[in-house]
Design a protein around this motif. Structure first.
Motif: not given
Length: 246
Positions: A113-117, A124-126, A152-156
């Motif tokens: 969910m954190a990736i999606c949002w 994220l690191q934590t 898929y979402r391309g999270v920088p």
């Protein structure tokens, strides 16, 4: 009464109710959607109040972080989907780290969910640091790993954190979802991910394939040597029987 006090951000009323002996019972109560007091605190963000509200509930009752609503989601799921501040999310993570990989009824973890949002790199690191191996191996209902979602979402922010994890567990690059797509397939198809990150995933995918082929070849060679040894033993036994016959 407690649920209404929390939803309205009434800290004084919440504090008084939680100081009563019946506080644990209040915290176990759920609304029609099976939301607990902590779920509601995570759903109704109020600047300068929510963090203190979380402290009031979680500090004496950390077990509340493991209670699920009607969707099977923990308060951490709710906190992420309602985009609480990093300070709030980090507090919940540190209070009960194991909630990171708790899946809801759709097999979605808070990390997915954190990736999606698109949570911050600090959050994220934590989450990743709690259990890096589980980070890569936890799979959603559609067979997607966290790496699938990140590509898929391309999270920088996620792109900065994954290289050491991929290096430690390259096989994650080979895992396919229910559509038989690898993380690299997602990255290449959507073209949303940073080029350097896509190249890294492709490189690790190739390395993982080469490593697997190498392992297979070693097993094949060992099998051949084993069969050859069996043949030699059978030949020896046959010669001994012939000698005895003569």
């Amino acid at each position: 009464k407690l649920l209404r006090a929390i939803a309205s951000g009434n800290l004084e009323c919440t504090r008084n109710l939680l100081n009563e002996e019946s506080a644990p019972l209040w915290l176990e109560m759920k609304d029609i959607q099976f939301n607990t007091a902590l779920h509601i605190a995570c759903q109704h963000y109020k600047p300068d109040k929510t963090l203190e509200m979380l402290h009031l509930i979680v500090e004496p009752h950390p077990w509340t972080l493991m209670v699920k609503d009607s969707l099977g989601q923990t308060p951490l799921h709710a906190a992420i989907s309602n985009e609480l501040t990093d300070e709030c999310l980090l507090y919940l993570l540190n209070a009960r780290p194991e909630t990171v990989h708790v899946k809801d009824h759709f097999k979605t973890s808070p990390l997915h969910m954190a990736i999606c949002w698109q949570a911050s790199s600090q959050v994220l690191q934590t989450m990743i640091a709690i259990n890096p191996t589980a980070t890569m191996s936890v799979v959603s209902g559609s067979g997607r790993t966290v790496l699938h979602d990140a590509c898929y979402r391309g999270v920088p922010s996620f792109a900065e954190l994954l290289p050491p994890i991929i290096q430690a567990w390259s096989v994650a690059c080979l895992l396919t979802d229910e559509y038989d797509k690898t993380p690299y397939d997602n990255a290449a198809q959507k073209q949303r991910t940073e080029p350097d990150f896509v190249d890294l995933v492709l490189q690790r995918t190739r390395q993982a394939v080469c490593a697997m082929v190498e392992v297979i070849l070693i097993h094949v060679q060992e099998r051949r040597e084993y069969l050859k040894l069996l043949e030699e033993e059978e030949d020896d036994e046959t010669r001994e029987e012939d000698d005895e016959t003569r």
